[in-house]
Design an enzyme around this catalytic site. Structure first.
Site, PDB file in Angstrom:
ATOM      1  CB  THR A  76      58.680 -25.970 -53.316  1.00  0.00           C
ATOM      2  OG1 THR A  76      60.082 -25.855 -53.549  1.00  0.00           O
ATOM      3  CG2 THR A  76      58.499 -26.937 -52.155  1.00  0.00           C
ATOM      4  CE1 TYR A 100      58.958 -23.732 -48.480  1.00  0.00           C
ATOM      5  CE2 TYR A 100      60.595 -24.515 -50.057  1.00  0.00           C
ATOM      6  CZ  TYR A 100      59.441 -23.808 -49.781  1.00  0.00           C
ATOM      7  OH  TYR A 100      58.766 -23.184 -50.802  1.00  0.00           O
TER       8      TYR A 100
HETATM    9  N1  LIG Z   1      59.525 -17.531 -53.998  1.00  0.00           N
HETATM   10  C1  LIG Z   1      59.845 -18.689 -54.595  1.00  0.00           C
HETATM   11  O1  LIG Z   1      60.772 -18.769 -55.406  1.00  0.00           O
HETATM   12  C2  LIG Z   1      59.055 -19.942 -54.286  1.00  0.00           C
HETATM   13  C3  LIG Z   1      59.478 -21.168 -54.839  1.00  0.00           C
HETATM   14  C4  LIG Z   1      58.731 -22.315 -54.563  1.00  0.00           C
HETATM   15  C5  LIG Z   1      57.593 -22.241 -53.800  1.00  0.00           C
HETATM   16  N2  LIG Z   1      57.207 -21.044 -53.250  1.00  0.00           N
HETATM   17  C6  LIG Z   1      55.994 -21.017 -52.440  1.00  0.00           C
HETATM   18  O2  LIG Z   1      55.177 -19.956 -52.873  1.00  0.00           O
HETATM   19  C7  LIG Z   1      54.449 -19.405 -51.788  1.00  0.00           C
HETATM   20  C8  LIG Z   1      54.581 -17.899 -51.753  1.00  0.00           C
HETATM   21  O3  LIG Z   1      55.963 -17.548 -51.659  1.00  0.00           O
HETATM   22  P1  LIG Z   1      56.415 -16.013 -51.655  1.00  0.00           P
HETATM   23  O4  LIG Z   1      57.790 -15.965 -52.230  1.00  0.00           O
HETATM   24  O5  LIG Z   1      55.359 -15.179 -52.229  1.00  0.00           O
HETATM   25  O6  LIG Z   1      56.532 -15.760 -50.084  1.00  0.00           O
HETATM   26  P2  LIG Z   1      56.125 -14.464 -49.238  1.00  0.00           P
HETATM   27  O7  LIG Z   1      56.791 -14.622 -47.900  1.00  0.00           O
HETATM   28  O8  LIG Z   1      56.385 -13.220 -50.018  1.00  0.00           O
HETATM   29  O9  LIG Z   1      54.560 -14.631 -49.094  1.00  0.00           O
HETATM   30  C9  LIG Z   1      53.957 -15.442 -48.128  1.00  0.00           C
HETATM   31  C10 LIG Z   1      52.764 -14.680 -47.584  1.00  0.00           C
HETATM   32  O10 LIG Z   1      52.085 -15.513 -46.662  1.00  0.00           O
HETATM   33  C11 LIG Z   1      51.801 -14.776 -45.475  1.00  0.00           C
HETATM   34  N3  LIG Z   1      51.789 -15.742 -44.382  1.00  0.00           N
HETATM   35  C12 LIG Z   1      52.800 -16.555 -43.969  1.00  0.00           C
HETATM   36  N4  LIG Z   1      52.409 -17.294 -42.920  1.00  0.00           N
HETATM   37  C13 LIG Z   1      51.118 -16.970 -42.674  1.00  0.00           C
HETATM   38  C14 LIG Z   1      50.169 -17.398 -41.709  1.00  0.00           C
HETATM   39  N5  LIG Z   1      50.493 -18.301 -40.791  1.00  0.00           N
HETATM   40  N6  LIG Z   1      48.939 -16.859 -41.733  1.00  0.00           N
HETATM   41  C15 LIG Z   1      48.604 -15.920 -42.669  1.00  0.00           C
HETATM   42  N7  LIG Z   1      49.464 -15.475 -43.600  1.00  0.00           N
HETATM   43  C16 LIG Z   1      50.706 -15.998 -43.598  1.00  0.00           C
HETATM   44  C17 LIG Z   1      52.915 -13.767 -45.369  1.00  0.00           C
HETATM   45  O11 LIG Z   1      52.597 -12.635 -44.581  1.00  0.00           O
HETATM   46  C18 LIG Z   1      53.145 -13.418 -46.833  1.00  0.00           C
HETATM   47  O12 LIG Z   1      52.317 -12.355 -47.253  1.00  0.00           O
HETATM   48  C19 LIG Z   1      54.946 -20.121 -50.531  1.00  0.00           C
HETATM   49  O13 LIG Z   1      54.044 -21.152 -50.223  1.00  0.00           O
HETATM   50  C20 LIG Z   1      56.283 -20.704 -50.987  1.00  0.00           C
HETATM   51  O14 LIG Z   1      56.597 -21.877 -50.265  1.00  0.00           O
HETATM   52  C21 LIG Z   1      57.917 -19.899 -53.469  1.00  0.00           C
END
Ligand SMILES: NC(=O)c1ccc[n+]([C@@H]2O[C@H](COP(=O)([O-])OP(=O)(O)OC[C@H]3O[C@@H](n4cnc5c(N)ncnc54)[C@H](O)[C@@H]3O)[C@@H](O)[C@H]2O)c1
Length: 331
Positions: A123, A147
């Site tokens: 991120t 985070y």
């Molecule tokens: N959304 C953004 O703008 C953004 C920006 C920077 C980085 N990210 C990174 O991208 C990744 C995905 O983000 P997202 O927006 O799709 O989030 P999200 O919450 O929609 O998806 C995360 C998924 O991981 C699963 N999960 C979480 N903890 C878990 C565990 N302990 N065991 C098994 N499954 C688990 C959740 O059920 C979910 O399906 C993350 O790593 C986040 O840090 C997202």
């Protein structure tokens, strides 16, 4: 004796989540077989449509090894994490447990099952407060919330595991993922939702009375925070580009995924008013802790090395696609 990996199979942790589900769709379209590994804590089983769902906990090394031995993936794309920077300030240990300890279990299972490659969701939050207008990968790493710190710790683990165990690691530092693929019946659906664009659209849908601006006194052109918004399909595509890039064993690469253009909170609201035809009333609230004024990527390295071009990330397209999705989901 470990069986050779299947080059077309990819294990996608967090494959039921927002970015994971869109990436699974593009993986399948690109000839890969995505295996979603998810505990459904924030993801949805309806979002897993392009391959099997294996329910499991990231920290559960036994379950991970079982799934890796069953499918023999050639790579892991690792999305599963806790993702809210604001919450991480209040509940830091949740972030170190889920993001750091969970990733450690995953990397150990990959080593034991000889899975050679990982693409990791990092991120922009690893940079902390920007010292330059555009953030390149060479910018100092100084996260200002747990985070971002948790993601930087995983980057460090990957660097060391690459050197010691020959793992190939593609670290992708995302800016703000947004938009949806409404035609595929998937989009952003977090509970609670903390991201700006869906929250603004909830007002247009009548789910919320007004949209909040957290701080209107930042040192930015209109006083509100500036972010770099990247369409979810452009972001997902970059994972395929990263996977396809030939890299020697033990190498690590780091790329920013953003557009290089920043938009303020007020600009987002203006475009959302135009697209939805709703006045979207706002209220000004105090700044949130851990929110830098401006986060905009220098995407030059990703454009050059990943052979990747964001083509859908205009603000109009992003918000129109998000609006189409939210109307279907909540309208
Ligand atoms: N959304 C953004 O703008 C953004 C920006 C920077 C980085 N990210 C990174 O991208 C990744 C995905 O983000 P997202 O927006 O799709 O989030 P999200 O919450 O929609 O998806 C995360 C998924 O991981 C699963 N999960 C979480 N903890 C878990 C565990 N302990 N065991 C098994 N499954 C688990 C959740 O059920 C979910 O399906 C993350 O790593 C986040 O840090 C997202």
């Amino acid at each position: 004796m470990v069986e050779a990996p299947d080059p077309h199979t990819v294990l996608v942790t967090g494959g039921a989540g927002y970015i994971g589900s869109h990436t699974c769709r593009l993986l399948a379209a690109g000839g890969f077989r995505p295996i979603a590994y998810d505990n459904l804590s924030t993801g949805h089983d309806w979002a897993v449509k392009w391959g099997p769902l294996e329910r499991g906990e990231l920290a559960d090394g036994t379950r991970l090894r079982e799934v890796m031995r069953k499918y023999r993936p050639a790579a892991v794309i690792h999305f599963a994490a806790s993702i809210a920077a604001g919450e991480s300030v209040i509940e830091p240990l949740k972030y170190y447990r889920n993001n750091v300890a969970g990733s450690l279990a995953l990397i150990e299972a990959m080593r034991d099952c000889a899975v050679p490659r990982i693409v990791f969701s990092s991120t922009a939050a690893v940079y902390g407060n920007p010292q330059t207008r555009l953030l390149s990968e060479a910018h100092p790493l100084a996260p200002i919330n747990p985070y971002g710190a948790s993601k930087l710790m995983v980057e460090t683990m990957l660097r060391d595991a690459a050197a010691a165990h020959g793992l190939i690691a593609n670290i992708l530092r995302y800016f703000n993922a947004s938009g949806a693929d409404p035609d595929a019946g998937i989009g952003e659906d977090h509970e609670p939702e903390t991201h700006l664009i869906p929250r603004v659209l909830f007002v247009a849908l009548g789910k919320e009375r007004e949209a909040s601006i957290f701080g209107a006194d930042y040192p930015t052109p209109d006083g509100t925070c500036v972010r770099d918004y990247i369409h979810i399909l452009d972001l997902a595509e970059a994972h395929l580009c990263a996977l396809k890039r030939e890299l020697p064993k033990g190498s690590i690469s780091v790329h920013n995924l953003g557009t290089g253009h920043g938009y303020s909170v007020k600009q987002i609201m203006e475009v959302a008013r135009r697209i939805t035809g709703h006045p979207i009333p706002v209220s000004i609230k105090p700044r949130r802790p851990g929110d830098p004024p401006e986060l905009v990527a220098d995407p030059a390295l990703a454009l050059q090395e990943l052979n990747w071009r964001p083509t859908r990330s205009s603000l109009e397209r992003l918000i129109a696609d998000a609006w189409a999705w939210h109307k279907t989901r909540h309208g």
